[in-house]
Scaffold this motif. Structure first.
Motif, PDB file in Angstrom:
ATOM      1  N   LYS A 487       0.331  -1.076   0.179  1.00  0.00           N
ATOM      2  CA  LYS A 487       0.011  -0.158   0.018  1.00  0.00           C
ATOM      3  C   LYS A 487       1.146   1.605  -0.110  1.00  0.00           C
ATOM      4  N   ILE A 488       1.811   0.780   1.216  1.00  0.00           N
ATOM      5  CA  ILE A 488       2.734   2.317   1.148  1.00  0.00           C
ATOM      6  C   ILE A 488       3.934   2.499  -0.219  1.00  0.00           C
ATOM      7  N   ARG A 489       4.033   1.765  -1.081  1.00  0.00           N
ATOM      8  CA  ARG A 489       4.672   1.697  -2.487  1.00  0.00           C
ATOM      9  C   ARG A 489       3.518   1.897  -3.763  1.00  0.00           C
ATOM     10  N   ASN A 490       2.657   1.373  -3.469  1.00  0.00           N
ATOM     11  CA  ASN A 490       1.909   1.394  -5.297  1.00  0.00           C
ATOM     12  C   ASN A 490       1.145   2.597  -4.633  1.00  0.00           C
ATOM     13  N   GLU A 491       0.200   2.710  -3.632  1.00  0.00           N
ATOM     14  CA  GLU A 491      -1.351   3.243  -3.372  1.00  0.00           C
ATOM     15  C   GLU A 491      -0.703   4.873  -3.135  1.00  0.00           C
ATOM     16  N   GLU A 492       0.370   4.723  -1.866  1.00  0.00           N
ATOM     17  CA  GLU A 492       0.561   5.557  -1.866  1.00  0.00           C
ATOM     18  C   GLU A 492       1.243   7.028  -2.813  1.00  0.00           C
ATOM     19  N   GLU A 493       2.765   6.435  -1.902  1.00  0.00           N
ATOM     20  CA  GLU A 493       3.929   7.145  -3.220  1.00  0.00           C
ATOM     21  C   GLU A 493       3.770   7.332  -5.042  1.00  0.00           C
ATOM     22  N   ILE A 494       3.188   6.284  -5.324  1.00  0.00           N
ATOM     23  CA  ILE A 494       2.933   6.711  -7.037  1.00  0.00           C
ATOM     24  C   ILE A 494       1.930   7.133  -7.213  1.00  0.00           C
ATOM     25  N   LYS A 495       0.669   7.075  -6.532  1.00  0.00           N
ATOM     26  CA  LYS A 495      -0.139   8.075  -6.766  1.00  0.00           C
ATOM     27  C   LYS A 495       0.189   9.570  -6.157  1.00  0.00           C
ATOM     28  N   ARG A 496       0.798   9.363  -5.383  1.00  0.00           N
ATOM     29  CA  ARG A 496       1.164  11.375  -4.899  1.00  0.00           C
ATOM     30  C   ARG A 496       1.999  11.476  -5.665  1.00  0.00           C
TER      31      ARG A 496
END
Length: 524
Positions: A487-496
């Motif tokens: 979630k941190i890598r794909n949902e949070e950081e990539i989305k940001r």
């Protein structure tokens, strides 16, 4: 209660009916023509009238998710259904229908005003989730028991009740006193304000039964709060992967499906052995429990610190970006002011070219800043993941070590059980225990192979339960770590990152379009 039009063919709530209803209740004149031409999205509708349509069944309303007010009165509806998705409904009118049971309202948690006047309802029920209910009209139904009104005590926001016209209203004075006494939070009854004198008089009449009800309600409330506390504690324990290990759950599970073990525990001399085994076993489980809670706090602290670092990095990066943009705006203001005073086209072209270079430079600076943040966050994420993996590994090592102690205790208990079983077998053969063992237990002592098999089978089952607990803890915590990092890598950081890149490009495009159109009068 039948309607004059009950003999007419029942209508179905279909697309055409809904479309007509929405158009009829939508904007009029030119705005209405435009809305009709473009089509009205049912999801945008907040009010809907479907009264006097001879509707038999509530259906096809699933698109009206933002509906606030719904009128279904004066139809031939027999059942409350098909409204599960109308979660934003505040006002619902089902009066003058053929409804017999209050049901199907479980998801309408925002409902404040409910009208089921003039139906065939014989009981007030199935409304527990309507915590915001303020107005209830249930008159002209088939309610016969005044005691059923006590159900409404749970709706603390209920201020207005209309129940007139039901069989329990035959003795008007008794009915009103009962309602006023038991539903003391009401302000209006049958559309009349309840005066303070009536409240005092009613309370005196029903003082004793109401005191008992209040006592029971308070006891139930305390019980509910205790259960809520227990549930919250269980959630924490589950999050720490040590739920129920502060008790005998694991120990009891070893014997729950172990019929041979249960019978073997009836052998003479086993009571004391079993008590000692259980005490030591539960002691180890308690250590796992306490250790798990402690480690969970450390993990949560690490997670919180990680997000603080992320927010700090993003804030610093944002401030740096705003500083760069602020400097550019000053330059932009100066350039646009100069361009407004220059008449020489060549000079204008040179100024515009220089300004466009500054725009490109701004893009480079902002993108470099974003790439810098990406690298910074990547380092933070890597450090966090490494720390979490170490914490999880340490946690699992210690849990496994403790569970190994449980296995050792089980192995020692197994050896003693085997010794006692052999001794008991010898005594059974010699008929020395005729009055000391049950017939079921005696069936295990057919021969040496049978009793050894029973003891070994019990032992294997116990070890399996311990292994399963270990596997369960390991699987769950590893899945938690994997899901969190994903979630941190794909949902949070990539989305940001994607959002920020789009913002930068949009801003740069705006500056370029501005100068291309020579829109010099626009401010920043």
């Amino acid at each position: 209660m039948s309607r004059l039009y009950d003999t007419v063919e029942p209508s179905v709530i279909d697309e055409d009916m809904l479309q007509r209803a929405v158009e009829e209740q939508g904007p009029k004149e030119e705005a209405g023509k435009l809305a009709k031409a473009e089509g009205i999205d049912f999801n945008d509708v907040t009010n809907l009238r479907l009264d006097f349509k001879n509707i038999l069944k509530i259906d096809n309303l699933w698109e009206f998710t933002n509906l606030v007010k719904l009128q279904l009165d004066n139809n031939i509806i027999e059942k409350i259904e098909g409204m599960e998705l109308l979660v934003n409904l505040v006002w619902l009118d089902l009066s003058f229908n053929n409804i017999e049971v209050i049901e199907g309202l479980g998801t309408l948690t925002k409902l404040q005003d409910l009208t089921v006047y003039n139906n065939r309802i014989s009981r007030i029920e199935n409304m527990d989730n309507l915590k915001d209910l303020q107005v209830l009209s249930i008159g002209n139904n088939q309610l016969t028991e005044l005691e059923n009104l006590v159900y409404l005590r749970k709706f603390k926001k209920l201020k207005t009740l209309n129940a007139t016209g039901n069989p329990f209203c035959e003795n008007v004075e008794t009915y009103k006193q009962y309602v006023v006494a038991y539903l003391s939070h009401l302000e209006f009854l049958d559309y009349r304000l309840i005066d303070e004198q009536s409240k005092v008089a009613a309370k005196e009449i029903y003082a004793m039964p109401i005191d008992e009800i209040i006592h029971n309600e308070e006891a139930e409330e305390r019980k509910q709060k205790e259960n809520e506390i227990k549930q919250k504690e269980l959630q924490i324990h589950t999050k720490a992967y040590v739920e129920y290990l502060d008790g005998s759950s694991l120990f009891d599970s070893m014997y729950a499906e172990d019929s041979d073990g249960q019978r073997l525990n009836e052998m003479p001399g086993v009571d004391e052995l079993l008590a000692g085994f259980k005490e030591k076993f539960l002691g180890v489980c308690q250590k796992i429990f306490e250790y798990g809670l402690s480690e969970n706090e450390k993990r949560q602290a690490e997670v919180n610190q990680f997000w603080e670092c992320v927010e700090e990095a993003k804030t610093e990066n944002k401030e740096a970006g705003m500083k760069i943009i602020g400097t550019f705006f000053e330059e932009r203001k100066r350039v646009l002011a100069e361009l407004g005073t220059i008449t020489d086209n060549q000079v204008i072209d040179d100024k515009i070219e220089a300004y466009q270079s500054q725009i490109n430079e701004l893009w480079d600076k902002l993108m470099s800043l974003e790439l810098q943040l990406v690298d910074q966050l990547e380092d933070v994420i890597k450090d966090f993941e490494r720390n979490m993996q170490e914490m999880v590994s340490t946690f699992l090592e210690n849990v496994k070590a403790h569970l190994t102690q449980c296995r050792d205790l089980e192995n020692m208990h197994h050896e003693r059980m085997m010794e006692i079983s052999i001794v008991t077998l010898e005594k059974v053969i010699k008929n020395e225990l005729d009055d000391e063992i049950t017939e079921e237990l005696r069936m295990l002592f057919v021969d040496k192979d049978t009793i050894i098999g029973a003891v070994s089978s019990s032992h294997d089952l116990h070890l399996l339960k311990i292994d399963n607990k270990e596997d369960d803890i390991e699987t769950r915590i590893k899945n938690w770590l994997s899901a969190m990092m994903e979630k941190i890598r794909n949902e949070e950081e990539i989305k940001r990152n994607r959002v920020r890149v789009v913002e930068i490009n949009h801003q740069i495009d705006h500056f370029k379009e501005e100068i291309d159109n020579l829109d010099f009068l626009q401010g920043p």
